[in-house]
Design a protein around this motif. Structure first.
Motif, short mmCIF file in Angstrom:
data_model
loop_
_atom_site.label_atom_id
_atom_site.label_comp_id
_atom_site.label_asym_id
_atom_site.label_seq_id
_atom_site.Cartn_x
_atom_site.Cartn_y
_atom_site.Cartn_z
N TYR A 1 0.84 -1.19 0.00
CA TYR A 1 0.00 0.00 0.00
C TYR A 1 0.88 1.25 0.00
O TYR A 1 1.83 1.34 0.77
CB TYR A 1 -0.88 0.03 1.26
CG TYR A 1 -1.82 -1.13 1.37
CD1 TYR A 1 -3.15 -1.00 0.99
CD2 TYR A 1 -1.39 -2.36 1.86
CE1 TYR A 1 -4.03 -2.07 1.09
CE2 TYR A 1 -2.27 -3.43 1.96
CZ TYR A 1 -3.57 -3.28 1.56
OH TYR A 1 -4.44 -4.35 1.66
N ALA A 2 0.56 2.21 -0.85
CA ALA A 2 1.17 3.53 -0.80
C ALA A 2 0.22 4.42 -0.01
O ALA A 2 -1.01 4.34 -0.19
CB ALA A 2 1.38 4.10 -2.20
N ILE A 3 0.79 5.24 0.90
CA ILE A 3 -0.08 6.05 1.75
C ILE A 3 0.34 7.53 1.76
O ILE A 3 1.52 7.86 1.62
CB ILE A 3 -0.13 5.53 3.20
CG1 ILE A 3 1.24 5.64 3.87
CG2 ILE A 3 -0.64 4.10 3.24
CD1 ILE A 3 1.19 5.47 5.38
N ASP A 4 -0.64 8.36 1.93
CA ASP A 4 -0.47 9.78 2.24
C ASP A 4 -1.61 10.12 3.21
O ASP A 4 -2.60 10.72 2.83
CB ASP A 4 -0.52 10.63 0.98
CG ASP A 4 -0.19 12.09 1.23
OD1 ASP A 4 0.10 12.46 2.40
OD2 ASP A 4 -0.22 12.88 0.28
N SER B 1 -11.15 17.35 13.01
CA SER B 1 -10.00 17.79 13.81
C SER B 1 -8.94 18.42 12.92
O SER B 1 -8.78 18.06 11.75
CB SER B 1 -9.38 16.61 14.55
OG SER B 1 -10.25 16.11 15.52
N LYS B 2 -8.19 19.33 13.51
CA LYS B 2 -7.13 20.05 12.79
C LYS B 2 -6.08 19.07 12.27
O LYS B 2 -5.60 18.21 13.00
CB LYS B 2 -6.47 21.08 13.70
CG LYS B 2 -5.40 21.89 13.00
CD LYS B 2 -4.97 23.05 13.86
CE LYS B 2 -4.13 24.03 13.11
NZ LYS B 2 -4.75 24.60 11.92
N ILE B 3 -5.72 19.23 11.00
CA ILE B 3 -4.63 18.44 10.41
C ILE B 3 -3.32 19.05 10.87
O ILE B 3 -3.10 20.26 10.71
CB ILE B 3 -4.73 18.41 8.88
CG1 ILE B 3 -5.97 17.63 8.45
CG2 ILE B 3 -3.47 17.80 8.27
CD1 ILE B 3 -6.20 17.57 6.95
N ILE B 4 -2.44 18.23 11.44
CA ILE B 4 -1.14 18.70 11.93
C ILE B 4 0.03 18.13 11.13
O ILE B 4 1.18 18.43 11.41
CB ILE B 4 -0.96 18.37 13.43
CG1 ILE B 4 -1.03 16.87 13.66
CG2 ILE B 4 -1.98 19.12 14.27
CD1 ILE B 4 -0.54 16.44 15.03
N GLY B 5 -0.28 17.30 10.13
CA GLY B 5 0.77 16.72 9.30
C GLY B 5 0.22 15.59 8.46
O GLY B 5 -0.99 15.43 8.30
N ASN B 6 1.15 14.82 7.88
CA ASN B 6 0.74 13.67 7.10
C ASN B 6 1.80 12.58 7.18
O ASN B 6 2.97 12.84 7.46
CB ASN B 6 0.45 14.05 5.65
CG ASN B 6 1.67 14.57 4.93
OD1 ASN B 6 2.48 15.27 5.50
ND2 ASN B 6 1.81 14.23 3.67
#
Length: 186
Positions: free
Chosen positions: A76-79, A90-95
């Motif tokens: 699996y490739a993920i982002d 909820s606030k996104i703080i990264g990936n």
């Protein structure tokens, strides 16, 4: 012969001095013998979404043969977004970007081997990341993953991530995973 003995004594003396000068850090009873001078505790949620119009995890390769486990060998490739809380709002703080492989042949055991960079884009650690390369036995209630490095403020980081499944749809594979990370870095 005398040079070898002298060299041995110098090395032994350096070792003893290092042991005597080692410091004890009282943060959950952690003894540090490495020169790391900072400790961070991070808490966030990892959203692994396989469905919908914009999935964050997709199969990029799979095995040619059938085994006991229908997913064994899938890559699996993920982002995946990292969020402050378990809610989709909820606030996104990264990936988290990278790969994981379904690495168990046993149909009753879901194990992933992860090769993932967790990049932070908000807050105190904006522009920094940690790298996790570890085995993830998904069905265990609490799992421990290994932090093997980092960049930015987390350059040369080591540590561990305790993770728990907050939500899992076993049909689609969509999941929300809670991360509690302890890092030692310079």
């Amino acid at each position: 012969m005398e040079n070898k003995f002298t060299s041995f004594l110098v090395l032994l003396l350096c070792f003893v001095i290092n042991l005597v000068n080692s410091e004890y850090y009282h943060s959950e009873s952690i003894v540090s013998m490495a020169p790391h001078n900072s400790v961070a505790h991070l808490h966030f949620y990892y959203f692994d979404i396989h469905t919908g119009n914009n999935p964050s995890a997709i199969v990029v390769a799979q095995a040619n043969q059938t085994t006991l486990s229908p997913t064994f060998g899938n890559v699996y490739a993920i982002d995946n977004p990292l969020r402050e809380g378990p809610e989709e709002t909820s606030k996104i703080i990264g990936n988290a970007q990278g790969l994981y492989v379904s690495s168990s042949q046993n149909k009753d055991d879901v194990t992933l081997t992860m090769y993932v960079d967790y990049a932070f884009t908000y807050g105190e650690f904006d522009g920094s990341s940690i790298s996790i390369i570890s085995r993830n036995p998904v069905k265990e209630h609490t799992r421990e993953l290994t932090v093997v490095g980092g960049r930015g403020k987390f350059r040369m980081a080591v540590g561990f991530a305790e993770i728990r499944t907050h939500f899992l749809n076993v049909t689609t594979g969509d999941g929300i995973i809670e991360y509690n990370v302890t890092l030692f870095y310079y």
